[in-house]
Design an enzyme around this catalytic site. Sequence first.
Site, short mmCIF file in Angstrom:
data_model
loop_
_atom_site.label_atom_id
_atom_site.label_comp_id
_atom_site.label_asym_id
_atom_site.label_seq_id
_atom_site.Cartn_x
_atom_site.Cartn_y
_atom_site.Cartn_z
N HIS A 283 -43.07 76.01 -11.54
CA HIS A 283 -41.69 75.38 -10.98
C HIS A 283 -42.04 73.75 -11.13
O HIS A 283 -41.79 73.00 -10.02
CB HIS A 283 -41.21 75.58 -9.43
CG HIS A 283 -40.05 75.14 -9.30
ND1 HIS A 283 -39.16 76.17 -8.32
CD2 HIS A 283 -39.10 74.41 -9.61
CE1 HIS A 283 -37.94 75.38 -8.14
NE2 HIS A 283 -37.87 74.46 -8.97
N GLU B 249 -41.52 82.32 -4.77
CA GLU B 249 -42.72 81.31 -5.27
C GLU B 249 -43.53 81.05 -4.17
O GLU B 249 -43.15 80.94 -2.88
CB GLU B 249 -41.91 80.05 -5.57
CG GLU B 249 -40.98 80.31 -6.88
CD GLU B 249 -40.33 78.89 -7.19
OE1 GLU B 249 -40.45 77.94 -6.68
OE2 GLU B 249 -39.43 79.16 -8.28
N1 NAD Z 1 -37.00 73.90 -12.60
C1 NAD Z 1 -36.92 72.54 -11.91
O1 NAD Z 1 -37.65 72.08 -11.49
C2 NAD Z 1 -35.34 72.34 -11.88
C3 NAD Z 1 -35.14 70.74 -11.64
C4 NAD Z 1 -33.82 70.60 -11.54
C5 NAD Z 1 -32.71 71.54 -11.24
N2 NAD Z 1 -33.21 72.68 -11.46
C6 NAD Z 1 -32.01 73.71 -11.31
O2 NAD Z 1 -31.34 73.60 -12.35
C7 NAD Z 1 -30.07 73.79 -11.98
C8 NAD Z 1 -28.98 73.04 -12.77
O3 NAD Z 1 -29.19 71.56 -12.86
P1 NAD Z 1 -28.06 70.65 -13.47
O4 NAD Z 1 -28.80 69.31 -13.00
O5 NAD Z 1 -27.85 70.52 -14.71
O6 NAD Z 1 -26.79 70.99 -12.44
P2 NAD Z 1 -25.42 70.45 -12.65
O7 NAD Z 1 -24.72 70.94 -11.39
O8 NAD Z 1 -25.24 69.34 -13.27
O9 NAD Z 1 -24.98 71.91 -14.05
C9 NAD Z 1 -24.75 72.96 -13.89
C10 NAD Z 1 -23.74 73.41 -14.54
O10 NAD Z 1 -23.51 74.94 -14.28
C11 NAD Z 1 -22.36 75.16 -14.48
N3 NAD Z 1 -21.96 76.42 -13.83
C12 NAD Z 1 -21.81 76.96 -12.51
N4 NAD Z 1 -21.84 78.28 -12.40
C13 NAD Z 1 -21.62 78.72 -13.62
C14 NAD Z 1 -21.64 79.92 -14.12
N5 NAD Z 1 -21.37 81.09 -13.22
N6 NAD Z 1 -21.57 80.33 -15.58
C15 NAD Z 1 -21.66 79.11 -16.23
N7 NAD Z 1 -21.85 78.00 -15.78
C16 NAD Z 1 -22.06 77.71 -14.82
C17 NAD Z 1 -21.43 74.01 -13.76
O11 NAD Z 1 -20.25 74.10 -14.02
C18 NAD Z 1 -22.35 73.10 -14.17
O12 NAD Z 1 -21.71 72.40 -15.54
C19 NAD Z 1 -29.93 73.23 -10.52
O13 NAD Z 1 -28.98 74.09 -9.95
C20 NAD Z 1 -31.34 73.51 -10.00
O14 NAD Z 1 -31.20 74.87 -9.49
C21 NAD Z 1 -34.37 73.34 -11.46
O1 2HG Z 2 -39.30 69.64 -6.86
C1 2HG Z 2 -38.95 70.81 -6.46
O2 2HG Z 2 -39.54 71.58 -5.56
C2 2HG Z 2 -37.52 71.47 -7.00
C3 2HG Z 2 -37.33 70.88 -8.43
C4 2HG Z 2 -36.02 71.44 -8.70
O3 2HG Z 2 -35.85 72.70 -8.83
C5 2HG Z 2 -34.66 70.92 -8.30
O4 2HG Z 2 -33.95 71.47 -7.62
O5 2HG Z 2 -34.62 69.40 -8.41
#
Ligand code: NAD
Ligand code: 2HG
Length: 491
Positions: free
Chosen positions: A369, A339
């Site tokens: 993102h 990114e």
């Molecule tokens: N796009 C964004 O801006 C943004 C924002 C927040 C989070 N995220 C990403 O989203 C991900 C998930 O967030 P969350 O808060 O729901 O996380 P979380 O930890 O609450 O949930 C993740 C889930 O995935 C499951 N998991 C782990 N490995 C797995 C596998 N191999 N197969 C199936 N399930 C599996 C876990 O058991 C858990 O229930 C974060 O790790 C982060 O990387 C992205």
């Molecule tokens: O704000 C960010 O850069 C990351 C957001 C998201 O991917 C997270 O992990 O919370």
Amino acid sequence: MAVSALTENLKNGGVGRDIPQNPLTREVSRSITHQRSSFSYSTSPEAARHRPSFHESGSPFLIRTMTGAAPKKLQPFREQDIKILLLENVNKTGQDVLREQGYQVEALKSSLPEDQLIEKIKDVHVLGIRSKTKLNSRVLAAAKNLIVVGCFCIGTNQVDLKYAADHGICVFNSPFSNSRSVAELIIAEIICLARQLGDRSNEMHQGIWNKVSAKCWEVRGKTLGIVGYGHIGSQLSVLTESMGMRVIYYDVVNLMSMGTAHQVSSLDELLKGADFVTCHVPELPETKNMISTKEFEQMKQGSYLINASRGSVVDIPALIEAMKSGKIAGAALDVYPSEPAGNGDYFTNDLNSWAEDLRRLKNIILTPHIGGSTEEAQSAIGVEVAESLVRYVNEGVTIGAVNMPEVTLRSLTMDEPDHARVIFIHQNVPGVLGRVNKVLSDHNVDKQMSDSRGDMAYMMADISNVKQAEIDTLYRDLEGLKERIITRILY
Ligand SMILES: NC(=O)c1ccc[n+]([C@@H]2O[C@H](COP(=O)([O-])OP(=O)(O)OC[C@H]3O[C@@H](n4cnc5c(N)ncnc54)[C@H](O)[C@@H]3O)[C@@H](O)[C@H]2O)c1
Ligand SMILES: O=C(O)CC[C@@H](O)C(=O)O
């Protein structure tokens, strides 16, 4: 061994007295050789879902005392000597919390290339980042004074958590403050993909009227397949059911279903049954390219794929092929393997070799993102992570840390003037606590907590009847223990 500036400061009596150059200077032990690779620092799937919050405790930085006596502020350093670097446009709420402490705060809008970062963090005590800044062992090794990192986001895959822990650098994140924002973005995308809204809008922007209903659908009655049913996945489950969708999910952990959602036992089962597949798993070795050619083949003809987790989870060249063949009718991507560093930078083949092929596809929503990028999420994350940093710097409390055991003691009070808080981060090997307590044995240990995680352990003790002059000796004696990683004495 050189007497550190922290010791100098302690010798000089702490806050507001003689000015040390680096009040939290540490010498990281280079003798750590044990590498128990079986230990996992990932936030999932083992991590607790809801961490205790101190937000409601009255004072965000001091643990409420049992007696009701005023908590004592522990600071053996001058606040203005604490150097904090915040990268990637950390929200002003977080900057304010840190500035209110009197710390020196420098905030930059974007991340830095590795070599610049290494130069920049040499004398920094506290570092704040978001998802872009990669803190690998090379970078962390250059940060000689660093004691704590705040990830102002959920994901912590950008940090070498084990290296940090083994070198006494505590890492905090915000485990769920942006979860709702991500879930709402996915809702929008499901409808946009089903109705090809991105394409229709683009056409209108080019002056083209294209009124079509072919292959445009209602989402009511369709099946959503959620991969990873954590904070985001489960939130999404509730929202989509209320739009009349059927929800199935796959997770490596057995979980309670929200509403009438149904947990399936394999990824295959989910892929075969879902009209929309959305990924919400953390970046882990086992989630790398979790959705690739084989998985696209298993998906329904004309189904949709959404990924707002991490760029490594979906094999994008395989997605491009699946979309060109018509197998996948639409996709939304918020995250990518590489990114850009900041706003205004370009998303081209220079960054990801397939970028231009991806951009040419129809019915694909590409966002930079922004899943967690709402005013609500960013201001909540700013406060939450900054408060964790302040508690750690001022009191050594690790509650909410993602790479260290969670250790806390109730605050010292103003009724306890001759007390000191000893923090000893050390290698997790037999006999250390005995040796530490021998060093402390001239004092009464009023309270003590110790816990370990993997190869490291964290000991915190409040000791009484400590004279100013004795603190230096205590510090030197603890530093002399071969298992020590970092010693801090707060009083
Ligand atoms: N796009 C964004 O801006 C943004 C924002 C927040 C989070 N995220 C990403 O989203 C991900 C998930 O967030 P969350 O808060 O729901 O996380 P979380 O930890 O609450 O949930 C993740 C889930 O995935 C499951 N998991 C782990 N490995 C797995 C596998 N191999 N197969 C199936 N399930 C599996 C876990 O058991 C858990 O229930 C974060 O790790 C982060 O990387 C992205
Ligand atoms: O704000 C960010 O850069 C990351 C957001 C998201 O991917 C997270 O992990 O919370």
